[in-house]
Design a protein around this motif. Sequence first.
Motif, mmCIF file in Angstrom:
data_model
loop_
_atom_site.group_PDB
_atom_site.id
_atom_site.type_symbol
_atom_site.label_atom_id
_atom_site.label_comp_id
_atom_site.label_asym_id
_atom_site.label_seq_id
_atom_site.Cartn_x
_atom_site.Cartn_y
_atom_site.Cartn_z
ATOM 1 N N ASP A 55 -36.481 40.711 -17.062
ATOM 2 C CA ASP A 55 -36.600 39.782 -15.937
ATOM 3 C C ASP A 55 -35.335 39.807 -15.078
ATOM 4 O O ASP A 55 -35.400 39.811 -13.850
ATOM 5 N N VAL A 56 -34.181 39.810 -15.733
ATOM 6 C CA VAL A 56 -32.898 39.824 -15.019
ATOM 7 C C VAL A 56 -32.745 41.119 -14.233
ATOM 8 O O VAL A 56 -32.355 41.111 -13.056
ATOM 9 N N ALA A 57 -33.050 42.244 -14.869
ATOM 10 C CA ALA A 57 -32.926 43.538 -14.190
ATOM 11 C C ALA A 57 -33.843 43.597 -12.969
ATOM 12 O O ALA A 57 -33.431 44.054 -11.890
ATOM 13 N N GLN A 58 -35.066 43.119 -13.128
ATOM 14 C CA GLN A 58 -36.004 43.123 -12.011
ATOM 15 C C GLN A 58 -35.497 42.241 -10.866
ATOM 16 O O GLN A 58 -35.525 42.642 -9.699
ATOM 17 N N GLU A 59 -35.016 41.046 -11.182
ATOM 18 C CA GLU A 59 -34.502 40.144 -10.150
ATOM 19 C C GLU A 59 -33.289 40.742 -9.444
ATOM 20 O O GLU A 59 -33.157 40.654 -8.222
ATOM 21 N N ALA A 60 -32.388 41.361 -10.215
ATOM 22 C CA ALA A 60 -31.192 41.965 -9.617
ATOM 23 C C ALA A 60 -31.571 43.085 -8.647
ATOM 24 O O ALA A 60 -31.016 43.179 -7.543
ATOM 25 N N LEU A 61 -32.519 43.926 -9.038
ATOM 26 C CA LEU A 61 -32.939 45.018 -8.156
ATOM 27 C C LEU A 61 -33.670 44.480 -6.920
ATOM 28 O O LEU A 61 -33.495 45.006 -5.814
ATOM 29 N N LEU A 62 -34.454 43.422 -7.089
ATOM 30 C CA LEU A 62 -35.110 42.810 -5.926
ATOM 31 C C LEU A 62 -34.064 42.297 -4.936
ATOM 32 O O LEU A 62 -34.218 42.448 -3.717
ATOM 33 N N ARG A 63 -33.007 41.712 -5.457
ATOM 34 C CA ARG A 63 -31.943 41.231 -4.574
ATOM 35 C C ARG A 63 -31.261 42.390 -3.854
ATOM 36 O O ARG A 63 -30.883 42.271 -2.691
ATOM 37 N N LEU A 64 -31.109 43.509 -4.564
ATOM 38 C CA LEU A 64 -30.517 44.687 -3.935
ATOM 39 C C LEU A 64 -31.387 45.168 -2.778
ATOM 40 O O LEU A 64 -30.884 45.479 -1.700
ATOM 41 N N TRP A 65 -32.707 45.214 -3.001
ATOM 42 C CA TRP A 65 -33.602 45.676 -1.939
ATOM 43 C C TRP A 65 -33.557 44.720 -0.759
ATOM 44 O O TRP A 65 -33.625 45.149 0.396
ATOM 45 N N ARG A 66 -33.439 43.410 -1.040
ATOM 46 C CA ARG A 66 -33.405 42.434 0.054
ATOM 47 C C ARG A 66 -32.164 42.581 0.928
ATOM 48 O O ARG A 66 -32.233 42.378 2.140
ATOM 49 N N ILE A 67 -31.018 42.919 0.325
ATOM 50 C CA ILE A 67 -29.793 42.996 1.114
ATOM 51 C C ILE A 67 -29.564 44.395 1.697
ATOM 52 O O ILE A 67 -28.627 44.597 2.458
ATOM 53 N N ALA A 68 -30.424 45.340 1.350
ATOM 54 C CA ALA A 68 -30.228 46.728 1.804
ATOM 55 C C ALA A 68 -30.009 46.856 3.313
ATOM 56 O O ALA A 68 -29.094 47.566 3.743
ATOM 57 N N PRO A 69 -30.809 46.180 4.147
ATOM 58 C CA PRO A 69 -30.590 46.348 5.594
ATOM 59 C C PRO A 69 -29.222 45.840 6.066
ATOM 60 O O PRO A 69 -28.719 46.290 7.096
ATOM 61 N N ASP A 70 -28.628 44.907 5.327
ATOM 62 C CA ASP A 70 -27.338 44.326 5.719
ATOM 63 C C ASP A 70 -26.161 44.903 4.947
ATOM 64 O O ASP A 70 -25.035 44.411 5.073
ATOM 65 N N TRP A 71 -26.418 45.935 4.130
ATOM 66 C CA TRP A 71 -25.349 46.500 3.289
ATOM 67 C C TRP A 71 -24.245 47.084 4.157
ATOM 68 O O TRP A 71 -24.505 47.829 5.090
ATOM 69 N N ARG A 72 -23.007 46.715 3.828
ATOM 70 C CA ARG A 72 -21.855 47.240 4.570
ATOM 71 C C ARG A 72 -21.181 48.297 3.713
ATOM 72 O O ARG A 72 -20.511 47.970 2.735
ATOM 73 N N SER A 73 -21.371 49.522 4.089
ATOM 74 C CA SER A 73 -20.827 50.646 3.337
ATOM 75 C C SER A 73 -19.309 50.552 3.266
ATOM 76 O O SER A 73 -18.644 50.209 4.249
ATOM 77 N N GLY A 74 -18.773 50.826 2.086
ATOM 78 C CA GLY A 74 -17.327 50.840 1.892
ATOM 79 C C GLY A 74 -16.743 49.531 1.393
ATOM 80 O O GLY A 74 -15.610 49.500 0.936
ATOM 81 N N GLU A 75 -17.495 48.434 1.454
ATOM 82 C CA GLU A 75 -16.961 47.146 0.994
ATOM 83 C C GLU A 75 -16.997 47.027 -0.520
ATOM 84 O O GLU A 75 -16.116 46.439 -1.119
ATOM 85 N N ALA A 76 -18.037 47.533 -1.133
ATOM 86 C CA ALA A 76 -18.171 47.507 -2.596
ATOM 87 C C ALA A 76 -19.102 48.630 -3.008
ATOM 88 O O ALA A 76 -19.938 49.074 -2.224
ATOM 89 N N GLN A 77 -18.949 49.083 -4.242
ATOM 90 C CA GLN A 77 -19.894 50.066 -4.764
ATOM 91 C C GLN A 77 -21.201 49.346 -5.083
ATOM 92 O O GLN A 77 -21.200 48.168 -5.458
ATOM 93 N N VAL A 78 -22.292 50.049 -4.950
ATOM 94 C CA VAL A 78 -23.597 49.459 -5.252
ATOM 95 C C VAL A 78 -23.628 48.976 -6.703
ATOM 96 O O VAL A 78 -24.095 47.872 -6.992
ATOM 97 N N THR A 79 -23.100 49.796 -7.633
ATOM 98 C CA THR A 79 -23.130 49.392 -9.046
ATOM 99 C C THR A 79 -22.265 48.161 -9.294
ATOM 100 O O THR A 79 -22.642 47.289 -10.082
ATOM 101 N N THR A 80 -21.117 48.069 -8.619
ATOM 102 C CA THR A 80 -20.265 46.884 -8.784
ATOM 103 C C THR A 80 -21.017 45.637 -8.345
ATOM 104 O O THR A 80 -21.042 44.626 -9.058
#
Length: 201
Positions: A55-80
Amino acid sequence: MSMPLDDLADLSDETLLARYAVGDRAAARALTLRLTPRVLGYAARLLGDRGEAEDVAQEALLRLWRIAPDWRSGEAQVTTWLFRVVTNLVTDRQRARMRRPAAALDDAPEVADTAPGALAWMLERDRMAALEAGLAQLPDRQRQAVVLRHIEGLPNPEIAAIMGIGIEAVESLTARGKRALAAALAGQRAALGYEDEGAEP
């Protein structure tokens, strides 16, 4: 147009996330296949419950997909970023556990041994169970630091970013966690098949 998964294997997490943000489903699939095992394993080690970890893994990945359009490259690694989200979701679940009464032992599901006679498999299972039990005895922050450093293999600066603390605090938590884990596992060497005192469990 989507690229085949093989062509996406060499792309960075950030590149795959950027491609997903503009509609590349193959990039999302490649990133999901890359990140899910790590995120799920991390959550499972912290929670000790595979279902909750899923459940946690699924929620975390859903949050990643939601923020994808606003992701600022270079601020943090995706895994971090993703490990930090998982850490926060796990903390929320652990707090919720403390507020609800514990289930009775009779309610716990029985685990069937599907490979009778497979001595090596049983020994490895016992070792993993001992490790999981030892990790479960650690305070939450020590367990997070130990799992991120020694199981996930992340460097201290990345762990510091995930946990929102300084590098010295990471080193301290990891050192204390390792000592506590060694103490929790002391006396089990022979039972776990570590006959040679020089061998590391």
